[in-house]
Structure formats: structure tokens, C-alpha cells
Scaffold this motif. Structure first.
Motif, short mmCIF file in Angstrom:
data_model
loop_
_atom_site.label_atom_id
_atom_site.label_comp_id
_atom_site.label_asym_id
_atom_site.label_seq_id
_atom_site.Cartn_x
_atom_site.Cartn_y
_atom_site.Cartn_z
N ILE A 30 3.54 0.79 -11.86
CA ILE A 30 4.94 0.87 -11.47
C ILE A 30 5.72 -0.14 -12.31
O ILE A 30 5.42 -1.34 -12.28
CB ILE A 30 5.15 0.56 -9.99
CG1 ILE A 30 4.43 1.58 -9.11
CG2 ILE A 30 6.65 0.56 -9.65
CD1 ILE A 30 4.55 1.31 -7.61
N GLU A 178 7.71 2.44 0.17
CA GLU A 178 6.30 2.65 0.50
C GLU A 178 5.85 4.05 0.06
O GLU A 178 4.70 4.22 -0.38
CB GLU A 178 6.06 2.46 2.01
CG GLU A 178 6.13 1.00 2.45
CD GLU A 178 5.06 0.14 1.78
OE1 GLU A 178 3.92 0.63 1.59
OE2 GLU A 178 5.36 -1.03 1.47
N ARG A 181 5.25 3.71 -3.61
CA ARG A 181 3.97 3.02 -3.83
C ARG A 181 2.79 3.97 -3.58
O ARG A 181 1.79 3.94 -4.31
CB ARG A 181 3.87 1.80 -2.92
CG ARG A 181 2.55 1.05 -3.03
CD ARG A 181 2.55 -0.16 -2.13
NE ARG A 181 3.22 -1.28 -2.77
CZ ARG A 181 3.53 -2.43 -2.14
NH1 ARG A 181 3.26 -2.56 -0.84
NH2 ARG A 181 4.12 -3.40 -2.79
N ASN A 184 2.09 6.16 -6.48
CA ASN A 184 1.41 5.42 -7.53
C ASN A 184 -0.06 5.16 -7.20
O ASN A 184 -0.96 5.46 -8.00
CB ASN A 184 2.14 4.10 -7.79
CG ASN A 184 1.37 3.17 -8.71
OD1 ASN A 184 0.86 2.14 -8.27
ND2 ASN A 184 1.27 3.52 -9.97
N LYS A 185 -0.31 4.64 -6.03
CA LYS A 185 -1.67 4.21 -5.69
C LYS A 185 -2.60 5.38 -5.37
O LYS A 185 -3.75 5.39 -5.82
CB LYS A 185 -1.63 3.25 -4.49
CG LYS A 185 -0.81 1.98 -4.71
CD LYS A 185 -1.36 1.16 -5.87
CE LYS A 185 -0.53 -0.13 -6.04
NZ LYS A 185 -0.95 -0.90 -7.24
N TYR A 204 7.54 -4.60 -5.54
CA TYR A 204 6.89 -3.29 -5.67
C TYR A 204 6.48 -2.92 -7.09
O TYR A 204 5.85 -1.88 -7.29
CB TYR A 204 7.81 -2.20 -5.13
CG TYR A 204 7.82 -2.14 -3.62
CD1 TYR A 204 6.88 -1.39 -2.93
CD2 TYR A 204 8.76 -2.86 -2.88
CE1 TYR A 204 6.88 -1.34 -1.54
CE2 TYR A 204 8.77 -2.81 -1.50
CZ TYR A 204 7.82 -2.06 -0.84
OH TYR A 204 7.81 -2.02 0.54
N SER A 205 6.79 -3.74 -8.08
CA SER A 205 6.45 -3.35 -9.45
C SER A 205 5.25 -4.14 -9.98
O SER A 205 4.97 -5.26 -9.53
CB SER A 205 7.66 -3.56 -10.37
OG SER A 205 7.95 -4.93 -10.51
#
Length: 255
Positions: A30, A178, A181, A184-185, A204-205
Motif C-alpha cells: 500500500i 480496513e 487493508r 491488500n492483505k 495504513y501505508s
């Protein structure tokens, strides 16, 4: 994942917005872009999505030069959520399903697999309960969930988000972050987002790109202590980092 080399762009002659910009975005991370108003943050995203064409330079997604790709091919590689997305006159479900257009032939309807993917996208972003409502009936936070569901359903390796939490209250803001995130995750998406809120950017990055006057000012990871000095120098604000066992908290104050 995303590489921009020697990029320059002007909306008006002799008034460059982006000047000889080089930027490389790491896959699976991110990346947040921040900087003063008018520094070219949103323009970078529009160039990366091929919504705008640079006057100079080349842009690559992986090994592919996007200037040599069709619009449909680009839409299979990169999706973008705009800061002020227009509210379409359709239901939330139709908006989410429309994200499958890059994968369809001109006259084909939705396949069973695409319908199931749309269902999954709405489930994961919490949209199913208002799926049959018109977008105009939804709150700002609900609409943003739908747009993220659409991005999810487009299923591109690269996602560009321009101020995804604009006008949202603090509770909804963190819900949306969230969800980002999670993309991404759990879905291994590479995400590049423009944020004005430095607290969110730092929380968050994996990497923070600071811009000024159409160029890269500095790039840091959030755990790099030098980032606080860069923010102070660029924005004229003091930043303090407070840590507990698991999290970092940032306090900002004007000089």
C-alpha cells in the motif's frame, strides 16, 4: 508493479502540473501519496490509469507499456476510484456487476461465475443488505462501500484510490480503510492512494510518497524516523510519534 519514467504533464500550456517525475511502486504494498493542494497527486493517478496521456515519459504496469495497450486491456490491469465519483442512476448491485465489463465480449451477458464474483464482492464489503437500493438512496459511507465493491469485482492487480475517505465521518473512515487493508492483505492487491489525512497515510501505508510542485519531494516508510522531518519541512507542521506495544500514534501541531 507500476513504474513512471520521466513523466511530464500540463493541463494548460506553459503551466506544468507534473515535471520529469520518476516513481516506482512496489507490488503487493500500500503506497500513500500526500502533499500540498495542487502538487499533482491526483494527476499522477489519472496518468497511471491512462485517463490522461503524459506529454513526455513512459508508464509501465509490470513489463507492459500502457500507451501500447487498449482501454479494455488497461482496465484488466488497473482500476481507479475517483475522489468525486458521479452517483449512477442504478442499483448498488448493478454498479458492482458493471465492473466485469473489461472481461466481456460486446454482446455477452453476465456468466454464472461473474454473478458469483459480484455476490462475493458485495458480501466482503458489506453491501448485500442494500444491494437493491438505488445509489442515490445510500449514505456516503454506503456508496463508498459499493464503489470499493466494484473495484474489488473488477479484480485488477493494481488499484488506484483518490481520497477514498473524503466527506466520511471518522467511524466510517476507519471502516473504509480496513476494507482497503483487506484488499491488500487478503487479496494481494497493490494499492496506491492519495490521502490528505497524514494520520491515515502513516497508519495504513507501507510507503509514503511526498510530492511538491509536481515532483517527488521524498519517499519514506512509516517507520523511518526521517519521515517526521520531511513532513515538517514540507507542510510546516511538527509531528510526534507515540508508540505502544502494537501501534504508532501521531500528533500534529503547527509550527
Amino acid at each position: 508493479m507500476l513504474k513512471m519514467e520521466g513523466i511530464s504533464y500540463s493541463y494548460h500550456k506553459n503551466r506544468p502540473v507534473i515535471t520529469d517525475l520518476d516513481l516506482e511502486i512496489e507490488a503487493g504494498k500500500i503506497t500513500a501519496i500526500a502533499g500540498p493542494n495542487g502538487c499533482g497527486k491526483s494527476t499522477v493517478l489519472k496518468l497511471a490509469s491512462r485517463l490522461l496521456k503524459p506529454q513526455t515519459g513512459e508508464i509501465f504496469i509490470g513489463e507492459k507499456n500502457i500507451s501500447h495497450m487498449s482501454k479494455r486491456a488497461v482496465a484488466r490491469e488497473v482500476s481507479m476510484l475517483f475522489q468525486n465519483s458521479q452517483i449512477p442512476d442504478m442499483t448498488a448491485q448493478r454498479v458492482v456487476m458493471a465492473a466485469r465489463y473489461p472481461y466481456q465480449s460486446s454482446f455477452a451477458g453476465y456468466t454464472k461465475e461473474e454473478e458469483e464474483m459480484s455476490e462475493c464482492a458485495m458480501e466482503l464489503t458489506g453491501c448485500k443488505e442494500f444491494r437493491h437500493k438505488n445509489m442515490a438512496e445510500l449514505s456516503g459511507g454506503e456508496r463508498q462501500r459499493v464503489f470499493l465493491s466494484m473495484i474489488y469485482n473488477q479484480d485488477t492487480p493494481l488499484i488506484l484510490l483518490d481520497e477514498p475517505t473524503t466527506y466520511l465521518d471518522i467511524h466510517v473512515t476507519y471502516e473504509i480503510m480496513e476494507l482497503i487493508r483487506n484488499l491488500n492483505k487478503n487479496r494481494k492487491k497493490t494499492i496506491v492512494m492519495v490521502l490528505h489525512d497524514l494520520n491515515l497515510a502513516l497508519q495504513y501505508s507501507d510507503s509514503l510518497v511526498l510530492m511538491n510542485h509536481g515532483s517527488i519531494y521524498n519517499i519514506h516508510t512509516p517507520d523511518d524516523d526521517r519521515i517526521l522531518e520531511s513532513i515538517k519541512s514540507l507542510f510546516g507542521i511538527e509531528v510526534r510519534n507515540f508508540r505502544d506495544n502494537q501501534n504508532s500514534f501521531y500528533c500534529f501541531a503547527q509550527n
